[in-house]
Design a protein around this motif. Sequence first.
Motif, PDB file in Angstrom:
ATOM      1  N   GLU A 175       0.704  -1.416   0.305  1.00  0.00           N
ATOM      2  CA  GLU A 175       0.540  -0.122   0.074  1.00  0.00           C
ATOM      3  C   GLU A 175       0.679   1.399   0.022  1.00  0.00           C
ATOM      4  N   PHE A 176       1.928   1.266   0.919  1.00  0.00           N
ATOM      5  CA  PHE A 176       2.967   2.486   0.524  1.00  0.00           C
ATOM      6  C   PHE A 176       3.647   2.772  -0.540  1.00  0.00           C
ATOM      7  N   PHE A 177       4.676   1.356  -0.425  1.00  0.00           N
ATOM      8  CA  PHE A 177       5.914   1.809  -1.399  1.00  0.00           C
ATOM      9  C   PHE A 177       5.419   2.026  -3.468  1.00  0.00           C
ATOM     10  N   SER A 178       4.231   1.404  -3.483  1.00  0.00           N
ATOM     11  CA  SER A 178       3.330   1.190  -4.776  1.00  0.00           C
ATOM     12  C   SER A 178       3.561   2.492  -4.973  1.00  0.00           C
ATOM     13  N   LYS A 179       3.362   3.715  -4.059  1.00  0.00           N
ATOM     14  CA  LYS A 179       3.625   5.081  -4.534  1.00  0.00           C
ATOM     15  C   LYS A 179       4.775   5.485  -5.318  1.00  0.00           C
ATOM     16  N   PHE A 180       5.476   4.857  -5.173  1.00  0.00           N
ATOM     17  CA  PHE A 180       6.837   5.659  -5.108  1.00  0.00           C
ATOM     18  C   PHE A 180       7.958   4.964  -5.325  1.00  0.00           C
ATOM     19  N   TYR A 181       8.000   3.475  -5.299  1.00  0.00           N
ATOM     20  CA  TYR A 181       9.450   2.898  -5.286  1.00  0.00           C
ATOM     21  C   TYR A 181       9.448   2.466  -6.810  1.00  0.00           C
ATOM     22  N   PHE A 182      10.494   2.411  -7.328  1.00  0.00           N
ATOM     23  CA  PHE A 182      11.324   1.212  -7.807  1.00  0.00           C
ATOM     24  C   PHE A 182      11.350   0.053  -8.071  1.00  0.00           C
ATOM     25  N   GLY A 183      12.906   0.399  -7.030  1.00  0.00           N
ATOM     26  CA  GLY A 183      13.300  -0.571  -6.705  1.00  0.00           C
ATOM     27  C   GLY A 183      14.518  -1.463  -7.889  1.00  0.00           C
ATOM     28  N   ASN A 184      14.665  -2.468  -8.010  1.00  0.00           N
ATOM     29  CA  ASN A 184      15.251  -3.237  -8.782  1.00  0.00           C
ATOM     30  C   ASN A 184      16.884  -2.839  -9.233  1.00  0.00           C
ATOM     31  N   GLY A 185      17.304  -1.850  -7.507  1.00  0.00           N
ATOM     32  CA  GLY A 185      18.732  -1.992  -7.829  1.00  0.00           C
ATOM     33  C   GLY A 185      19.523  -3.104  -7.298  1.00  0.00           C
ATOM     34  N   ARG A 186      20.725  -3.105  -7.851  1.00  0.00           N
ATOM     35  CA  ARG A 186      21.266  -4.215  -8.034  1.00  0.00           C
ATOM     36  C   ARG A 186      23.036  -3.646  -6.560  1.00  0.00           C
ATOM     37  N   GLN A 187      22.548  -4.653  -5.718  1.00  0.00           N
ATOM     38  CA  GLN A 187      23.386  -4.476  -5.301  1.00  0.00           C
ATOM     39  C   GLN A 187      25.568  -4.114  -4.616  1.00  0.00           C
ATOM     40  N   PHE A 188      25.703  -2.842  -4.298  1.00  0.00           N
ATOM     41  CA  PHE A 188      27.578  -2.908  -4.065  1.00  0.00           C
ATOM     42  C   PHE A 188      28.385  -3.769  -3.976  1.00  0.00           C
ATOM     43  N   HIS A 189      28.653  -4.337  -4.011  1.00  0.00           N
ATOM     44  CA  HIS A 189      30.055  -5.281  -3.785  1.00  0.00           C
ATOM     45  C   HIS A 189      31.588  -4.413  -4.034  1.00  0.00           C
ATOM     46  N   PRO A 190      32.011  -4.261  -2.655  1.00  0.00           N
ATOM     47  CA  PRO A 190      33.469  -3.520  -3.152  1.00  0.00           C
ATOM     48  C   PRO A 190      34.152  -4.870  -2.536  1.00  0.00           C
ATOM     49  N   PHE A 191      35.310  -4.374  -3.736  1.00  0.00           N
ATOM     50  CA  PHE A 191      36.581  -5.377  -3.680  1.00  0.00           C
ATOM     51  C   PHE A 191      37.097  -5.301  -2.242  1.00  0.00           C
ATOM     52  N   LYS A 192      36.825  -6.202  -1.228  1.00  0.00           N
ATOM     53  CA  LYS A 192      37.537  -6.684  -0.129  1.00  0.00           C
ATOM     54  C   LYS A 192      37.908  -7.383   1.178  1.00  0.00           C
ATOM     55  N   THR A 193      38.035  -8.232   1.225  1.00  0.00           N
ATOM     56  CA  THR A 193      38.344  -9.649   2.600  1.00  0.00           C
ATOM     57  C   THR A 193      37.778  -8.495   3.917  1.00  0.00           C
ATOM     58  N   ASP A 194      36.846  -9.322   4.827  1.00  0.00           N
ATOM     59  CA  ASP A 194      36.175  -8.834   5.863  1.00  0.00           C
ATOM     60  C   ASP A 194      37.939 -10.153   6.596  1.00  0.00           C
ATOM     61  N   ARG A 195      38.565  -8.383   7.253  1.00  0.00           N
ATOM     62  CA  ARG A 195      39.764 -10.036   7.377  1.00  0.00           C
ATOM     63  C   ARG A 195      39.394  -9.604   9.774  1.00  0.00           C
ATOM     64  N   LYS A 196      39.906 -10.781   9.744  1.00  0.00           N
ATOM     65  CA  LYS A 196      39.627 -11.187  11.354  1.00  0.00           C
ATOM     66  C   LYS A 196      41.332 -11.116  11.935  1.00  0.00           C
ATOM     67  N   TYR A 197      42.017 -12.140  10.807  1.00  0.00           N
ATOM     68  CA  TYR A 197      43.276 -11.730  12.046  1.00  0.00           C
ATOM     69  C   TYR A 197      44.698 -11.498  10.855  1.00  0.00           C
ATOM     70  N   THR A 198      44.074 -10.726  10.182  1.00  0.00           N
ATOM     71  CA  THR A 198      45.723 -10.041   9.446  1.00  0.00           C
ATOM     72  C   THR A 198      45.164  -8.686   9.526  1.00  0.00           C
ATOM     73  N   LEU A 199      46.295  -8.282   9.172  1.00  0.00           N
ATOM     74  CA  LEU A 199      45.978  -5.930   9.391  1.00  0.00           C
ATOM     75  C   LEU A 199      46.437  -5.846   7.592  1.00  0.00           C
ATOM     76  N   ARG A 200      45.218  -4.392   7.291  1.00  0.00           N
ATOM     77  CA  ARG A 200      45.060  -4.025   6.242  1.00  0.00           C
ATOM     78  C   ARG A 200      46.609  -3.009   6.937  1.00  0.00           C
ATOM     79  N   LYS A 201      46.873  -2.496   5.255  1.00  0.00           N
ATOM     80  CA  LYS A 201      48.596  -1.286   5.414  1.00  0.00           C
ATOM     81  C   LYS A 201      47.786   0.115   5.935  1.00  0.00           C
ATOM     82  N   PHE A 202      46.500   0.258   6.206  1.00  0.00           N
ATOM     83  CA  PHE A 202      46.227   1.392   6.639  1.00  0.00           C
ATOM     84  C   PHE A 202      46.163   1.717   8.142  1.00  0.00           C
ATOM     85  N   ASP A 203      45.636   0.188   8.466  1.00  0.00           N
ATOM     86  CA  ASP A 203      46.238   0.137   9.796  1.00  0.00           C
ATOM     87  C   ASP A 203      46.900   0.252  10.689  1.00  0.00           C
ATOM     88  N   ARG A 204      48.148  -0.341   9.639  1.00  0.00           N
ATOM     89  CA  ARG A 204      49.269   0.108  10.642  1.00  0.00           C
ATOM     90  C   ARG A 204      49.819   1.556  10.881  1.00  0.00           C
TER      91      ARG A 204
END
Length: 641
Positions: free
Chosen positions: A610-639
């Motif tokens: 009832e609400f979204f149908s009045k304004f929402y286009f949708g169908n956007g594609r998810q942004f997938h950045p080139f990265k790895t979620d680190r738990k045990y290693t450091l990025r160069k910027f972390d140093r």
Amino acid sequence: MLRPEKMVKIRVVGTLEKKDVIIDDLHDLGVMQIENVDPSVIKIFDRQVNEEDYKTISDYLAEFRGYISILPKKPIKNKVYFNSYNDLISEISKINIKDELNDLKSKEDAYLGDIRENENFIRIFTIIKDFNIDVSALNNSYVESFLIEVNDKIEKLSADYMNKIRTGNYYLVTINRKYEDKFLPSLSGLSSQILHIPEFNGTPSKIINDCNKKIEEDRKNLEIISNELNKISDTYYEKIVQIEEQLEVEYKEAEISGQIAATGNVFALEGWIAQKDFDKTMDIIEKDTDNQVIIQKIKTKEDPPTQLSNPKHLKIFEFFIRFYSLPKEYEIDPTLIFAIIFPIFFGVMVGDAGYGLVILLFSLFIIHRLNHPPAVSHIPKKLTNFVFMIMGKNALMNLAKALIPGSIIAIAVGLYFNAFFGFTIYPPFHVAQRPIPVIYIGKLLLISGYIGLGLVTFGFILGIINNISINHKKESVAKFGWILLAWALAILGLNLIHRVSLSPTNFSSLLGYIMFAVGFVLIIAFEGTQSLMEIPSIISHILSYTRIVGILLASVVLALVINTVFVSTLSGPIYFVVLGLIILIFGQLFNLIIAVFEPGIQGARLLYVEFFSKFYFGNGRQFHPFKTDRKYTLRKFDRTK
């Protein structure tokens, strides 16, 4: 926050000498979605980069993941930084445990196989342990024996070549081997469990005793292997998981080689980045490459990927938006609106402080359980697997967190309505008293209608804003026409309900007619006559919000009926009281389940449909950045932090 991040497509052109530095920077920054280079650019370059190290990294990654699956887990106390790929390979060369682990794993599998086999032998010979005979008589070159679970079909199974003896819930069936081709087909229609007697010498009791000794010996050997694995893990586990994570980073960096074009000593890559991250990214890469790079924005007609931009506490509601459809870059992001309206709808529809409190506690329990899983769970494994099959752990966590504000509102509404599991909790204490929602049903329905009108109008206003942002002027004017039409229908409908004159001489009615006429003309002019078929849906969408009260009343009335039945049994015999208590417990449990699912489903539906149908286009594609979620290693910027 009300719109996704503004995205720009960029092209990075640099020397092959600096390629690894640039890719490392982009990976550790984690702000760019790398895509295939445009075909028109590839034509300029004569080849795509072919990484020779790709297979080596892949093989090492598989090897170290195998180590992690074998070794006992140990706590990781430190994070490490690898200066270069060569530094990583050097650390890998220091871990020479492959042959030792393979040998230990092979022995472990063999001992476990022996234990399973001997446990099966024990199970079989326990069934016939009362037969004090040498079991070699049951299975040799002349005869063969089976244990077949008793049922109606096996009771009727008989033949001259077959000997059948009952032992507990099984028949011991012995046949001459030369009749095996006749006997085995006769078992095809049986649903019974069939166990083949293995070849052994000695009595069943002796065999069971020997098998138990062998199992005990195998378990001692397994304990020795476990101690050896723990020693290896104490020495190497932390370094192994650190190397495995860095190998995953290197693997991802090597993997994008197929998306890079190169010629001579130059390469190019393309992708999407948030506008806010562009300057920072350019500065870092230029600094790390001594300005041997060109970074430029690309004009394109492609729809950019969507990166939502919401505060941390609102991100849990992004789950509901992704479940429906992601907005496109130029659209209003409805996450904030959903985060405000959904808990209100949910809380009002539950409308009971008792149910709200239970939902709140249950949500907190799920969050704690997922964050701190117990070593041994008392919840049936089948139930847990069923829940995780429907939704993953992250989705369940988001749902539990999203229900917290709604349950708090339910408690507040329940206190206002004087409702606690359907009972009144402060004077007048009278179970048969009509609940507040029932007394004021007319006013509540009217309020829900106003809510529907307000949200439908708000939806059209957002639709106007969205269309203006993409220069769709006609659609914007048409949506204004729909607003006029919706309000005209509401004014005339209220006048009809309140028996106010519908004559044009009445100001409110005249205003309604004018708004209807103007809206009608705007809709036809800018959307065409076919769009008039949507008029009934506008009416139904506004009235659909009355379901808020409908679901509230259903829960309230059901609780009242359950409680009334329970109280009526208190004056009867004890078995009546017990029956009433059973009705109270199961009835309240059933109503509680409804109080979770119905408000949740219907609250989301009112927003989605009832609400979204009045304004929402949708169908956007998810942004997938080139990265790895680190738990045990450091990025160069972390140093540098």
